[in-house]
Design an enzyme around this catalytic site. Structure first.
Site, PDB file in Angstrom:
ATOM      1  N   HIS A  88       0.920  -1.237   0.030  1.00 53.13           N
ATOM      2  CA  HIS A  88      -0.301  -0.056   0.152  1.00 53.13           C
ATOM      3  C   HIS A  88       0.855   1.331  -0.067  1.00 53.13           C
ATOM      4  O   HIS A  88       0.534   2.305  -0.718  1.00 53.13           O
ATOM      5  CB  HIS A  88      -0.972  -0.064   1.146  1.00 53.13           C
ATOM      6  CG  HIS A  88      -1.723   1.162   1.312  1.00 53.13           C
ATOM      7  ND1 HIS A  88      -3.195   1.054   0.789  1.00 53.13           N
ATOM      8  CD2 HIS A  88      -1.589   2.281   1.900  1.00 53.13           C
ATOM      9  CE1 HIS A  88      -3.768   2.326   1.040  1.00 53.13           C
ATOM     10  NE2 HIS A  88      -2.808   3.139   1.718  1.00 53.13           N
ATOM     11  N   GLU A  89       2.033   1.362   1.030  1.00 53.68           N
ATOM     12  CA  GLU A  89       2.617   2.430   1.151  1.00 53.68           C
ATOM     13  C   GLU A  89       3.620   2.786  -0.209  1.00 53.68           C
ATOM     14  O   GLU A  89       3.805   3.697  -0.675  1.00 53.68           O
ATOM     15  CB  GLU A  89       3.531   2.654   2.092  1.00 53.68           C
ATOM     16  CG  GLU A  89       2.567   2.138   3.682  1.00 53.68           C
ATOM     17  CD  GLU A  89       1.512   3.459   3.804  1.00 53.68           C
ATOM     18  OE1 GLU A  89       1.477   4.353   3.148  1.00 53.68           O
ATOM     19  OE2 GLU A  89       0.650   2.820   4.413  1.00 53.68           O
ATOM     20  N   GLU A 110      -6.378   7.516  -1.327  1.00 54.48           N
ATOM     21  CA  GLU A 110      -6.528   6.246  -0.589  1.00 54.48           C
ATOM     22  C   GLU A 110      -7.322   5.271  -0.893  1.00 54.48           C
ATOM     23  O   GLU A 110      -7.185   3.962  -0.964  1.00 54.48           O
ATOM     24  CB  GLU A 110      -6.809   6.976   0.936  1.00 54.48           C
ATOM     25  CG  GLU A 110      -5.974   7.550   1.818  1.00 54.48           C
ATOM     26  CD  GLU A 110      -4.643   6.907   1.932  1.00 54.48           C
ATOM     27  OE1 GLU A 110      -4.373   5.682   1.829  1.00 54.48           O
ATOM     28  OE2 GLU A 110      -3.667   7.825   2.329  1.00 54.48           O
ATOM     29  N   HIS A 115       1.493   4.159  -3.074  1.00 54.73           N
ATOM     30  CA  HIS A 115       1.395   5.607  -3.164  1.00 54.73           C
ATOM     31  C   HIS A 115       2.393   6.333  -3.974  1.00 54.73           C
ATOM     32  O   HIS A 115       2.006   7.505  -4.271  1.00 54.73           O
ATOM     33  CB  HIS A 115       1.414   6.014  -1.653  1.00 54.73           C
ATOM     34  CG  HIS A 115      -0.018   6.031  -0.782  1.00 54.73           C
ATOM     35  ND1 HIS A 115      -1.125   6.555  -1.517  1.00 54.73           N
ATOM     36  CD2 HIS A 115      -0.305   5.544   0.360  1.00 54.73           C
ATOM     37  CE1 HIS A 115      -2.222   6.233  -0.571  1.00 54.73           C
ATOM     38  NE2 HIS A 115      -1.729   5.749   0.496  1.00 54.73           N
TER      39      HIS A 115
END
Length: 677
Positions: free
Chosen positions: A305-306, A328, A309
């Site tokens: 997820h990070e 998000e 980004h």
């Protein structure tokens, strides 16, 4: 006593910033109680501000102003206004200018853990959403994108590691002192909330990654000394994430180094700062001797997820915090797809939906219900909700279902092409799919505006003479605070059919407004409060499987015979709906047993449930992970929520009785399944 509350910030009040900051050079001299920060801002009037010039405002919070100058000339106190929340140049120059500010901050006293703080001897930052103003004065809003160069200085003995955003430029000793410095440069414009800095005594695990274009990227994970041995899985998960993003979305990493810092005192799970992700170390460290499968899955998903980004949040960021779902929700969708590809797709989908129902559906049904893109907020901290994240991801999934996977990928490519280096809006994002799909998606925008979970009722009528099944769907969204009136939401409905023997049946939707699906399912779009769809090609009434794969985040009430649920539970080729049917059946079995205090011979529905489970255990198409999930019995808490009158003893006894019956009747099938897995 009068208590003031913050004045709401409203989406409709958004205005472009009067000034832009093209570059910011930071010189930060770390000290536990008196860190000195010198910032040099290259400022210019914003041509899109439509004449709103004059004063220049910079946010500030708990920082001590030491000096301020414009174009090298120190300002008198009459030239600026200094308050607890910011700094205003009363008359900014009419053209570009250089603003230099020196501030002092106390990292040890920063108990909010926002901005720059120090914990366990390590200097660390957290700037999302409004933490950068706690480091220096700056227009701290996401639509001001700047090139950052950061020089960090500290005593080498206590801070041997000095990390910043971007690529390392130089390192060296500070003459005539025990200090050393490191200079970092990030060539990609970013908002202030993505700034990061770490200084301290940390161990490091190193590796490398070769991108699809052949560039070598240094990978570094920093942890507290002695914990390096528990980083191996996290490093492998990072490399898998990088490779997947290249393959699935064509996104290649864009710096020479990618760093993760894992510390025990971090007030969020993790943060996607450009090139320097900061994690709570429980989401990085894993000991194979003690970590569970769930621990490994969680580490993998959060690292992914990070990292994702980097493009959906960093290279393209949010114009304002009302667009938080844009980074998000989209990135949650991406990490869910990554986990599904890396693990077992159907069980990942089931777990995601269970999580959505537990947290987000409950949020929608309570006093805190809000739309995915709210119209106002009082404090930005309240914005980080299951609705913004999980429901935001479901909206992206529906968009892919509506436009189709090919147009969705082209739309994503267009989004990256149009808005790289931009602060974007939800409208900018959806416009890319309108362009690639060749249709208006304005009605779909209602998903971003309207709060609440739609309730869909389904009824079916079969015409034996024509072989046509008419499926009527009705939708209604209950009122939520501030939104009593609800309109219909456009949603994709994925439908499949079976015979009463469980064999799949192909059927053609008559007059469908969506293309035929290659899986053999029919996909129709529900756009009105009530709508009927005709499906041709049957010689007898079929078993109907609705919202396959949970194609829309709704609560479904389907009018169907009890035996049809058992058929779907045993034979549905869509394994999500097979699991869903099983959950529906077992909930009815257990609540009935609890209400009737029946713990002896299984009733007819319970026997049907056991027979369907046995079919699943012997089904070669069902993965071991899915079989294990299908065997799970609802918890006593889940059962209590489903009952009008709660009797804890009766619930416990019913659950135990069914589990004993499962053990007795499924013994041979369980042993065979275990041996084959």
């Amino acid at each position: 006593m009068r208590t003031d509350t913050p004045r709401p910030i409203r989406l409709k009040d958004y205005r472009p910033p009067a000034f832009l900051v093209d570059r910011i050079d930071l010189d930060i001299r770390l000290d536990p109680q008196a860190t000195q920060v010198h910032s040099r801002l290259e400022v210019r009037p914003n041509p899109d501000a439509h004449g709103r010039r004059g004063s220049f405002h910079a946010d500030g919070d708990e920082v001590i102003l030491k000096a301020i100058a414009v174009d090298g000339i120190e300002l008198s106190e009459k030239a600026y206004t200094h308050t607890e929340t910011g700094l205003v140049l009363n008359a900014a120059p009419p053209g570009p200018f250089v603003l230099e500010i020196t501030t002092e901050i106390n990292p040890d006293a920063n108990t909010k853990l926002m901005g720059l703080y120090r914990s366990n001897g390590v200097f660390c930052t957290q700037c999302e959403a409004e933490g950068f103003r706690r480091i220096t004065y700056f227009p701290d809003r996401p639509d001001i994108l700047s090139i950052y160069t950061t020089r960090i200085e500290a005593p080498e003995e206590t801070c041997p590691v000095l990390l910043g955003n971007g690529n390392p430029v130089s390192r060296g000793k500070v003459p005539d002192s025990d200090g050393h410095f490191a200079i970092w440069h990030d060539p990609h414009p970013k908002p202030s909330y993505l700034f990061a800095l770490v200084g301290g005594d940390l161990g490091c695990v190193r590796d490398s990654f070769i991108t699809q274009s052949g560039k070598s990227v240094a990978l570094e994970i920093y942890v507290e000394p002695g914990k390096e041995g528990r980083c191996a899985y996290a490093m492998e998960a990072l490399k898998r994430s990088m490779r997947w993003d290249e393959r699935a979305f064509g996104r290649e990493y864009d710096l020479n180094v990618f760093m993760i810092v894992a510390v025990s005192d971090f007030n969020m799970g993790a943060m996607e700062n450009k090139g320097l992700n900061i994690f709570n170390d429980k989401y990085i460290l894993a000991d194979p001797e003690t970590a569970t499968d769930a621990d490994f899955a969680n580490i993998e998903a959060i690292i992914a997820h990070e990292y994702f980004h980097n493009w959906t949040g960093n290279r393209i960021t949010c114009r304002d915090w009302f667009q938080l779902c844009l980074k998000e929700g989209l990135t949650v969708f991406r990490d869910q797809e990554f986990s599904a590809d890396e693990r077992d797709r159907i069980t990942c989908r089931i777990q995601d939906v269970k999580h959505l129902r537990l947290r987000q559906f409950a949020e929608d049904a309570g006093p805190l219900a809000h739309s995915v893109r709210p119209e106002s907020y009082k404090t930005i901290d309240n914005f980080y909700t299951a609705t913004v994240y999980e429901k935001g991801a479901e909206i992206i999934r529906m968009l892919r279902e509506i436009v189709g996977p090919d147009a969705f990928r082209r739309g994503m490519d267009l989004y990256f092409e149009r808005h790289d280096g931009d602060a974007a809006t939800v409208e900018n994002f959806v416009a890319c799919f309108e362009a690639e799909a060749g249709r208006s998606l304005e009605p779909f925008m209602q998903w971003y505006r309207q709060a609440g979970t739609p309730h869909v009722s389904a009824n079916q009528v079969f015409d034996a003479e024509t072989g046509v099944l008419t499926l009527t769907l009705t939708q209604e969204t209950p009122p939520t605070p501030g939104q009593d009136s609800k309109g219909p939401l456009p949603m994709p409905v994925r439908v499949g059919f079976m015979t009463e023997d469980g064999a799949p049946v192909a059927a053609s939707p008559v007059g469908s407004n969506l293309d035929a699906d290659p899986s053999g399912d029919a996909v129709v779009e529900l756009t009105d409060t009530e709508q009927s769809f005709d499906f041709a090609g049957f010689d007898r009434p079929p078993v109907v499987s609705l919202f396959r794969g949970f194609s829309a985040p709704v609560i479904l009430k389907q009018a169907e015979p009890e035996e049809h649920r058992l058929i779907r539970m045993a034979h549905d080729t869509d394994l999500f709906n097979r699991w869903e049917a099983g959950r529906s059946v077992v909930m009815q079995v257990l609540t009935t047993m609890a209400e009737q205090a029946s713990t002896g011979e299984p009733m007819a529905l319970a026997q049907g449930y056991l027979n369907a489970i046995k079919t699943t255990l012997t089904d070669e198409a069902a993965t071991p992970a899915f079989k294990a999930l299908s065997l799970q019995v609802p918890s006593e808490t889940e059962l209590a929520r489903a009952m009008n009158e709660i009797d804890p003893v009766a619930i416990h006894d019913a659950r135990q009785a069914l589990r004993r019956q499962m053990a007795a009747e499924l013994k041979d099938a369980l042993e065979t399944s275990y041996e084959q897995s």
